[in-house]
Design a protein around this motif. Structure first.
Motif, PDB file in Angstrom:
ATOM      1  N   GLU B 458       0.829  -1.202   0.000  1.00 45.33           N
ATOM      2  CA  GLU B 458       0.000   0.000   0.000  1.00 45.33           C
ATOM      3  C   GLU B 458       0.869   1.261   0.000  1.00 45.33           C
ATOM      4  OE1 GLU B 458      -0.274  -2.571   2.060  1.00 45.33           O
ATOM      5  OE2 GLU B 458      -2.169  -3.450   1.437  1.00 45.33           O
ATOM      6  N   GLU B 459       1.937   1.226   0.816  1.00 39.63           N
ATOM      7  CA  GLU B 459       2.840   2.379   0.872  1.00 39.63           C
ATOM      8  C   GLU B 459       3.535   2.566  -0.480  1.00 39.63           C
ATOM      9  OE1 GLU B 459       3.615   5.462   2.430  1.00 39.63           O
ATOM     10  OE2 GLU B 459       3.710   4.321   4.286  1.00 39.63           O
ATOM     11  N   LEU B 460       3.949   1.462  -1.092  1.00 42.79           N
ATOM     12  CA  LEU B 460       4.588   1.551  -2.411  1.00 42.79           C
ATOM     13  C   LEU B 460       3.612   2.126  -3.428  1.00 42.79           C
ATOM     14  CD1 LEU B 460       6.496  -1.866  -2.645  1.00 42.79           C
ATOM     15  CD2 LEU B 460       7.477   0.394  -2.212  1.00 42.79           C
ATOM     16  N   ASP B 461       2.357   1.720  -3.361  1.00 38.94           N
ATOM     17  CA  ASP B 461       1.367   2.226  -4.322  1.00 38.94           C
ATOM     18  C   ASP B 461       1.178   3.736  -4.165  1.00 38.94           C
ATOM     19  OD1 ASP B 461       0.991  -0.167  -5.586  1.00 38.94           O
ATOM     20  OD2 ASP B 461      -0.711  -0.770  -4.348  1.00 38.94           O
ATOM     21  N   ARG B 462       1.153   4.209  -2.928  1.00 35.70           N
ATOM     22  CA  ARG B 462       1.035   5.658  -2.716  1.00 35.70           C
ATOM     23  C   ARG B 462       2.248   6.384  -3.292  1.00 35.70           C
ATOM     24  NH1 ARG B 462      -1.488   3.995   2.126  1.00 35.70           N
ATOM     25  NH2 ARG B 462       0.483   3.819   3.237  1.00 35.70           N
ATOM     26  N   PHE B 463       3.426   5.801  -3.044  1.00 40.17           N
ATOM     27  CA  PHE B 463       4.669   6.382  -3.567  1.00 40.17           C
ATOM     28  C   PHE B 463       4.635   6.425  -5.097  1.00 40.17           C
ATOM     29  CE2 PHE B 463       9.110   5.583  -5.031  1.00 40.17           C
ATOM     30  CZ  PHE B 463       9.712   6.720  -4.544  1.00 40.17           C
ATOM     31  N   ILE B 464       4.211   5.316  -5.695  1.00 38.41           N
ATOM     32  CA  ILE B 464       4.162   5.230  -7.152  1.00 38.41           C
ATOM     33  C   ILE B 464       3.183   6.268  -7.717  1.00 38.41           C
ATOM     34  CG2 ILE B 464       3.348   3.743  -9.046  1.00 38.41           C
ATOM     35  CD1 ILE B 464       4.576   1.371  -7.297  1.00 38.41           C
ATOM     36  N   THR B 465       2.040   6.428  -7.059  1.00 38.28           N
ATOM     37  CA  THR B 465       1.064   7.426  -7.509  1.00 38.28           C
ATOM     38  C   THR B 465       1.683   8.819  -7.515  1.00 38.28           C
ATOM     39  OG1 THR B 465      -0.701   6.073  -6.574  1.00 38.28           O
ATOM     40  CG2 THR B 465      -1.238   8.374  -7.060  1.00 38.28           C
ATOM     41  N   SER B 466       2.414   9.143  -6.439  1.00 36.00           N
ATOM     42  CA  SER B 466       3.061  10.456  -6.381  1.00 36.00           C
ATOM     43  C   SER B 466       4.099  10.609  -7.478  1.00 36.00           C
ATOM     44  CB  SER B 466       3.756  10.643  -5.025  1.00 36.00           C
ATOM     45  OG  SER B 466       2.815  10.944  -4.037  1.00 36.00           O
TER      46      SER B 466
END
Lengths: 123, 520, 448
Positions: B458-466
């Motif tokens: 989930e944290e990686l997905d947020r990072f990727i979105t940014s």
């Protein structure tokens, strides 16, 4: 008076047997803001291609090599207090040192201004 | 009627918030230097009044003030807590510094490192009183040699770069012992970390650079050519996985070639966290390799140290290891502190970074053989997940899979007027620490992202979105905002040119001209 | 596994995004022959409780400094550390931050480093200091290399005065052996060799003098500085106990050019020898030759004061093979501990702490000197002195340890085969009157 360039972007302006050495505006741009210049001692006798100075920006350092051999006769003390002169006036006030040339024929291998401009465009 | 009713809904905020009188902005508190708030007369420590016995200082007493400001305990706490709030940290968010490996620092490590019988023991106590401490070092050495498949480990190096020195000095000692003192050339790939050439020169070697291929690995043709006349070659310094985040496929052949020519193979172990539990460096033909306990084994980075750099050595080099080392003698443990004629000497006072040893062993035991392998796999998976999720909007430096870190170049920023630096600073506003940038130098405008195994999907997905959004914004020509970034950090971009042209490296009283340094 | 957030569902979904079938495919570049099949031969993962039990059992096997009368020094010193120090260095923002390469989000570490550098400069009496080194011994070796660099490699000798901590001398010898540096080491009792100045010649880059020296003796650096400077050499002053600088004339005031030392005594525990913290200070004119990280003041885009790492062109990541040193890390967290302890103490506290140390040591010296078979050899000392015993010091220390007294460090442990009758004894502010009485009585009994 004539002006020559090396492939390492040093220039040398020759008047009689005295040459003034600096780096080209192109090189100064590549380095970024110059913050320090380490100059050689007067009386040193570098051969052609020997390291004679170091020029530092915040994130880079470059060695400056003698375009020709000779004896160092003068260094630009003003760069100690205001190294930014190298950026503002690389080809005039930002000169590094003067040297007495030991062999004028060494100049023949250097580029003239037009050749140097062409060389930079190819980089 | 109760008159306690107050507005409980906000009114619309003004667009230009006024400057505060204090300079603070809510939680972001202005904090002056201790020299501006403390005084030499104030102190935060209660000590008894000295009785004033006659001094035996040999007439070398200090006279006058030192000039050190003191603060009371509450002022001290507030000072450093306020400072702490101006720092980013792993405990705060994603810290994807490639090659630096910012993984989670378990707090059990900290607790264990403070046990009295390990932390509060003197390095020169009699051996009989420090058996537990010696056993811990011995046990950690066992874990390290088992994980690396190497016969021995020198524990005393105090950081990775110190471990590099250890390995290269062992190589030099062996060469000298064999009458091979003419071997003074060390091969170093262009992509190597700057410590490698610096270490080689420090050991009296000269550096010969090997170019890389366009696939990010060592150029084998050039290597073979350099080895044709290799009787002056001392060895090679190779990072594996390399600084591009790629496993050097030809590593076994490289080891063979170097050994055949009479040189030794130094491996920079900075990226060992991509191999733990899956590959043993000992099986690759390595002669020496340092470990960074703070990278691979989770000891805290602490804002720049302390590190710890145990260095594993092969059969060929192990007799040249520095002192001291711990040996097991029946049921008890002993310290060998004096160099015999083969050991190349002593690298530091005492026995190495005990505080880091405790943390690293605690981490290793917590994970165990299975957990360490899983951590490696998750780290590699996380990096590949990021690379795959960003490869259509950013430009991976090389095609294909990566190991524990994903390397991008700045081709996707070409003609936007935005540079790697600007992109990195914009990440700060998104709440992330920037990735490693401009390293390795073989890639233009490099961005090296290492998520580590500590990040959730989930944290990686947020990072990727940014990251995707930033890449798209860069593509749409939002130059001004990128150049201004960060705008939400405690400070805006700092003037590094000014800092370097006119270095101010310490506080001085305001009435003093800056060049006349005070002699305390 | 409590430290790993991914679960099997995550892993499968992520492998799909990457476009490979299994984890093994991610390691495709690893030659088949060196891929480990199965697990390495080590225990499997354990609970927090199980690990804690194991490590605690190891801890219980050692005798800690706080639990017994304690008199060891010789380069590592036991002082009381205020609770505030350990609390603050465990703040996540200090503990789990990296080197402050992004100054906009690292001002906490950077401002603390700037304050630290100023404290070290004031304490040593120098103009500038760096952001710390690994420890005192490696700082000493780096200082010697720096001095040869400052002499533009034209001078190749370093004179190490007798009385330099034997491990500092050994580390310096090891770390600079490949640089062709000639180390002139003389072994004289108590390191009070007035002839050290005779060893300084025109090829000498530096003279390295420790004060208080390894034997506890306080050395006047001024006459040595005078000769060194007249010969064009630099004087490197070394100390192993930072608290001593609270009582003694600073090395800078005595004319030193570079000052290096161990900072462990302030804020950092014994840690069985590491991590400790190297302090490094020098004259302004030498700053560009200084190794290690340096923090400097500047302003941000809004003109607000801020701090950055600066002068980094000296460092390995830019200069590569021409760097001043191969060092990357400083001693970050120990640096924080040191600077916080110094802030709590201030001028008043540090001087008082130093005075207490000296008083305690004076009282202990008198106690020991009165014992038959023991004689204090020092003319001067701070909190540590050398005692000549009528028997082997190592044997005495063992007997004392069996009585739960850590009674100092036998000199011969650091100088094998020599000085077997010498015992180094240290008394800091943690030593009580009772501790001294217990120690004195036990020593008397052992020697008789």
């Amino acid at each position: 008076m004539s002006l020559y360039f090396t492939q390492d972007h040093e220039w040398i302006r020759v008047d009689g047997d005295i040459g003034t050495v600096g780096i080209s505006p192109y090189a100064a741009r590549q380095l970024g803001d110059v913050v320090y210049v380490e100059l050689p001692g007067i009386g040193a006798n570098p051969g052609r291609g020997d390291e004679i100075a170091v020029v530092e920006s915040v994130k880079a350092a470059s060695e400056i090599y003698a375009p020709v051999g000779g004896e160092i006769t003068e260094v630009n003390k003003a760069l100690e207090d205001d190294p930014g002169t190298v950026n503002d006036s690389a080809d005039e006030d930002g000169w590094f040192l003067r040297m007495k040339l030991s062999d004028m024929s060494e100049l023949e291998s250097l580029m003239d201004e037009a050749e140097y401009r062409e060389y930079c465009e190819g980089l | 009627m109760n008159s306690g009713g107050r507005p409980t809904r906000p009114v619309a905020a003004g667009s230009n918030p006024p400057q505060t009188v204090s300079g603070s902005k809510a939680l972001n508190q202005v904090q002056k230097l201790i020299f501006e708030i403390g005084t030499p007369r104030r102190t935060g420590v209660d000590l008894p009044e000295p009785k004033g016995t006659e001094s035996r200082l040999g007439s070398m007493e200090r006279k006058g003030d030192i000039g050190l400001p003191g603060l009371s305990e509450p002022e001290t706490l507030r000072h450093y807590i306020r400072l702490s709030q101006k720092n980013y940290a792993i405990d705060l968010g994603v810290y994807p510094l490639g090659s630096c490996t910012m993984k989670h620092n378990p707090r059990l490590n900290e607790k264990m490192a403070r046990l009295q019988g390990l932390a509060d023991v003197h390095p020169l106590q009699p051996e009989s009183t420090v058996q537990g401490a010696l056993e811990l070092i011995h046990e950690l050495a066992h874990w390290i040699t088992t994980l690396t498949g190497m016969p021995t480990v020198a524990m005393s190096p105090k950081a990775g770069a110190h471990g590099e020195l250890c390995g290269m000095m062992a190589i030099r000692a062996r060469l000298d012992a064999d009458g091979e003192s003419k071997r003074r050339r060390v091969l170093v790939p262009e992509s190597a970390h700057g410590t490698n050439p610096a270490t080689a020169v420090r050991c009296g070697f000269s550096v010969d650079e090997i170019p890389g291929t366009d696939q990010g690995c060592i150029h084998m043709e050039t290597l073979r050519e350099k080895l044709v006349h290799g009787d002056d070659i001392a060895g090679i310094m190779l990072t594996n996985p390399n600084t591009c985040g790629l496993f050097e496929r030809d590593v076994i052949e490289i080891a063979d070639l170097i050994h055949k020519t009479g040189g030794y193979f130094y491996c920079d172990g900075a990226n060992f966290n991509a191999l733990v539990g899956r590959v043993r460096p000992g099986d690759l033909g390595i002669d020496a390799m340092h470990l960074n306990l703070h990278k691979t084994f989770s000891t805290p980075h602490g804002g720049g140290g302390p590190g710890s750099g145990p260095t594993v050595l092969s059969e060929a080099l192990k007799d040249y290891a520095p002192v001291p080392f711990v040996v097991k003698d029946g049921e008890s443990y002993r310290l060998i502190e004096d160099a015999d004629n083969r050991s190349f000497g002593r690298m530091c006072a005492f026995h190495g970074q005990m505080g880091m040893f405790i943390r690293a062993l605690t981490y290793m035991m917590s994970h165990g053989a299975d957990g360490l392998k899983q951590a490696t796999e998750d780290a590699v998976l996380n990096a590949n997940y990021i690379q795959a999720s960003l490869s259509d909007v950013m430009t991976p430096a090389f095609g294909g899979l990566c190991m524990h870190e994903a390397l991008f170049d700045d081709r996707f920023l070409r003609d936007t007027g935005i540079e790697t630096l600007d992109f990195a600073k914009a990440m700060i506003d998104e709440g992330y620490h920037p990735m490693t940038m401009y390293f390795p130098m073989v890639v233009h405008g490099a961005m090296l992202i290492e998520p580590t195994e500590s990040e959730s999907r989930e944290e990686l997905d947020r990072f990727i979105t940014s990251m995707r959004s930033l890449a798209e914004r860069a593509g749409s020509g939002d130059v001004e905002n990128f150049k201004a970034a960060p705008i939400h950090a405690p400070l805006r971009r700092l003037d590094e040119t000014r800092a370097a042209r006119n270095p101010i490296l310490r506080w001085k009283p305001p009435d003093e001209p800056p060049k006349a340094a005070k002699q305390a | 596994m409590r430290y790993l957030p991914l679960n099997e569902n995550d892993r499968r979904a992520m492998l799909d995004v990457v476009g490979v079938g299994s984890i093994d495919d991610l390691f495709d570049d690893v030659p088949e022959s060196v891929r480990l099949k199965g697990l390495v031969d080590l225990p499997r993962h354990q609970s927090e409780q199980a690990v804690e039990r194991y490590v605690s059992a190891l801890s219980d096997k050692s005798i800690s400094a706080s639990s017994v009368p304690f008199f060891c020094g010789a380069g590592a010193y036991k002082h009381h550390i205020p609770a505030t120090v350990d609390h603050l260095i465990q703040r996540s923002e200090f503990l789990t931050a990296y080197t402050p390469y992004q100054p906009e989000i690292s001002q906490g570490t950077l401002q603390a480093l700037f304050e630290f550098q100023t404290q070290v400069a004031l304490l040593t009496g120098m103009e500038v200091a760096n952001a710390s080194m690994y420890d005192g011994s490696t700082a000493c070796a780096e200082a010697v290399i720096m001095a040869t660099r400052a002499a533009r490699d034209k001078r190749r000798r370093a004179v190490l005065a007798p009385g330099l901590h034997p491990y500092y001398a050994a580390a310096t010898q090891t770390l600079v052996q490949t640089l062709d540096i000639d180390i002139n080491e003389r072994d004289t009792r108590m390191g009070r060799d007035a002839h050290v100045i005779d060893h300084i010649d025109d090829d000498t880059a530096c003279v390295v003098v420790q004060s208080p020296n390894f034997f506890g003796e306080i050395i006047d650096l001024r006459p040595i500085c005078e000769v060194a400077h007249a010969r064009g050499a630099l004087l490197i002053a070394v100390f192993t106990e930072p608290v001593a600088l609270g009582a003694l004339m600073s090395p800078g005031e005595q004319g030193a050019d570079i000052v290096v030392g161990e900072g462990q005594g302030l804020g950092v525990g014994l840690n069985f020898g590491g991590p400790h913290i190297g302090l490094f200070a020098c004259r302004q004119r030498l700053v560009r030759q200084m190794p290690g990280r340096i923090c400097g003041e500047t302003v941000d885009a809004n003109g607000e004061r801020g701090f950055v790492l600066t002068l980094s062109t000296r460092e390995q990541h830019i200069r590569r093979e021409k760097a001043t040193s191969n060092i990357c890390t400083n001693s970050g967290l120990c640096c924080m501990a040191f600077t916080i302890h110094m802030t709590l103490l201030g001028d008043t506290g540090l001087k008082r702490l130093a005075a207490l140390n000296h008083e305690t040591a004076c009282a202990l010296a008198d106690e020991i000197d009165a014992i038959n078979g023991a004689k204090v050899l020092n003319d001067s000392f701070f909190n540590e002195f050398t005692v000549r015993l009528n028997t082997s010091a190592a044997g005495v220390v063992e007997v004392l340890a069996s009585k739960n007294i850590l009674g100092g460090v036998p000199v011969s442990r650091l100088t094998p085969g020599r000085n077997e009758d010498l015992l180094l004894v240290c008394a800091t502010e943690i030593v009580s009157r009772d501790d001294m009485r217990v120690f004195g009585a036990a020593l008397e009994e052992t020697l008789s």
